[in-house]
Design an enzyme around this catalytic site. Structure first.
Site, mmCIF file in Angstrom:
data_model
loop_
_atom_site.group_PDB
_atom_site.id
_atom_site.type_symbol
_atom_site.label_atom_id
_atom_site.label_comp_id
_atom_site.label_asym_id
_atom_site.label_seq_id
_atom_site.Cartn_x
_atom_site.Cartn_y
_atom_site.Cartn_z
ATOM 1 N N THR A 10 0.774 -1.053 0.185
ATOM 2 C CA THR A 10 -0.295 -0.002 0.209
ATOM 3 C C THR A 10 1.160 1.159 0.366
ATOM 4 O OG1 THR A 10 -1.731 -1.349 1.273
ATOM 5 C CG2 THR A 10 -1.936 1.148 1.255
ATOM 6 N N SER A 56 0.731 -7.355 -1.054
ATOM 7 C CA SER A 56 1.688 -8.649 -0.163
ATOM 8 C C SER A 56 0.790 -9.702 -0.248
ATOM 9 C CB SER A 56 2.672 -8.026 0.702
ATOM 10 O OG SER A 56 1.452 -7.963 2.214
ATOM 11 N N THR A 89 1.743 -4.434 4.548
ATOM 12 C CA THR A 89 1.471 -4.851 5.759
ATOM 13 C C THR A 89 1.015 -6.159 6.017
ATOM 14 O OG1 THR A 89 -0.944 -3.280 5.914
ATOM 15 C CG2 THR A 89 1.379 -2.237 6.425
ATOM 16 N N ASP A 90 0.310 -6.542 4.897
ATOM 17 C CA ASP A 90 -0.987 -8.065 5.096
ATOM 18 C C ASP A 90 -0.069 -9.155 5.701
ATOM 19 O OD1 ASP A 90 -2.409 -6.418 4.681
ATOM 20 O OD2 ASP A 90 -3.452 -7.435 2.944
HETATM 21 C C1 SIN Z 1 -0.355 -5.248 0.904
HETATM 22 O O1 SIN Z 1 0.289 -5.929 1.231
HETATM 23 O O2 SIN Z 1 0.305 -5.418 0.064
HETATM 24 C C2 SIN Z 1 -1.754 -4.322 0.547
HETATM 25 C C3 SIN Z 1 -2.141 -3.827 2.537
HETATM 26 C C4 SIN Z 1 -1.292 -2.692 2.656
HETATM 27 O O3 SIN Z 1 0.171 -3.035 2.079
HETATM 28 O O4 SIN Z 1 -1.159 -2.229 3.811
#
Ligand code: SIN
Length: 301
Positions: A10, A56, A89-90
């Site tokens: 993200t 991710s 973040t995932d």
């Molecule tokens: C991801 O994990 O690539 C999408 C969600 C995020 O980064 O918060």
């Protein structure tokens, strides 16, 4: 010099025109454009490379090895003082823990991401990126293992967890990073692929057939994300014994917080099962994959 390794997420997300602005796509904006949007970065000597451009949720063990190769190259350069990895973040906590086990101590390695896409009017990525670069440049961040900075809080890879689906405070950890230590027990990893290890969730009525299916598909290890203190459903026992007969390594973990203690409420010795202690299932899986790849015993911590 601080070296940035961009992998998507993200933090590199932009509104998806096909959704009429309702959704965004992660991993779209290239690292050069991300750096240009951060005031204050010009105080640092930086280099950057784009190694992946993923949401991710689509990270894979092959992706971890690609990131590890980039980290090793950067750390091997005498001009590099620290490394920053930009990540979705995932699955950030999984990549961070994989690196915690495979990168030796020494120069700081810091991951960060963002909960809001890069084109959001209050995007959190620029502040997180600047905080990560500042941390990677700090001498007291050396020999602390892999660190993560999100929303102005520094976490250790070992204890970090994405605890909330949304909000800038999505991440939690219980440990004090200033007393953290590097791990790097698989720093000599030479594998170009990792063995398959699956996670099987325990829940009311969980079917034992999933165990046979994972083994039939080639799993060499199973991490059981069980209820309570790692309680194995009685209906799973025959399938788990069949798996053990085929040499599949079984690790009892819990979907709850707290340790799973060996032989405390299961016959681990008699069944040939291992226990995850307080490692959450996704991190126990990584430790088992690396142990199998390196032909070494599984260690929970
Ligand atoms: C991801 O994990 O690539 C999408 C969600 C995020 O980064 O918060």
């Amino acid at each position: 010099m601080i070296h940035l390794i961009a992998t998507g997420g993200t933090i590199a997300g932009e509104a998806d025109p096909e959704s009429g602005g309702a959704r965004y796509r992660a991993g779209v904006r290239p690292v050069g454009a991300l750096l240009a949007a951060v005031p204050g970065l010009d105080a640092f000597d930086l280099s950057a490379e784009q190694v992946l451009a993923l949401d991710s949720k689509d990270m894979t063990p092959e992706g971890w090895l690609t990131i590890l190769a980039a980290v090793r190259r950067a750390l091997g350069d005498p001009a590099t003082d620290g490394v920053v990895i930009l990540h979705g973040t995932d699955t950030l906590e999984e990549t961070a823990y994989f690196l915690q086990l495979t990168v030796p101590g020494g120069k700081p390695v810091v991951l960060t991401g963002a909960m809001r896409p890069a084109d959001h009017p209050q995007a959190d990525g620029p502040a997180n990126l600047l905080a990560a670069v500042r941390l990677a440049a700090r001498p007291d961040a050396r020999d602390k293992g892999v660190l993560v900075v999100m929303n102005a809080i520094i976490h250790t890879a070992r204890h970090l967890q994405k605890a909330r689906t949304s909000g800038l405070d999505a991440f939690e950890s219980s440990a004090d990073w200033t007393t953290a230590r590097p791990d790097g027990r698989f720093a000599d990893l030479a594998a170009d692929a990792l063995p398959r290890v699956d996670i099987l969730p325990g829940y009311a009525g969980a079917p034992a057939g999933l165990i046979d299916a994972c083994v039939a598909e080639g799993a060499r290890g199973l991490v059981l994300a069980l209820t309570g203190h790692g309680s194995v459903p009685s209906a799973w026992l025959p399938a788990l014994r069949r798996a053990r007969e085929k040499g599949v390594v079984i690790v009892r973990a819990s979907r709850c917080a707290g340790p799973v203690i060996r032989n405390a409420n299961a016959d681990d010795d008699a069944e040939g099962w291992l226990t995850a202690s307080s490692l959450p299932p996704p991190k126990a899986r990584i430790a088992l994959m690396l142990a199998l790849a390196s032909k070494r015993p599984f260690e929970a911590d």
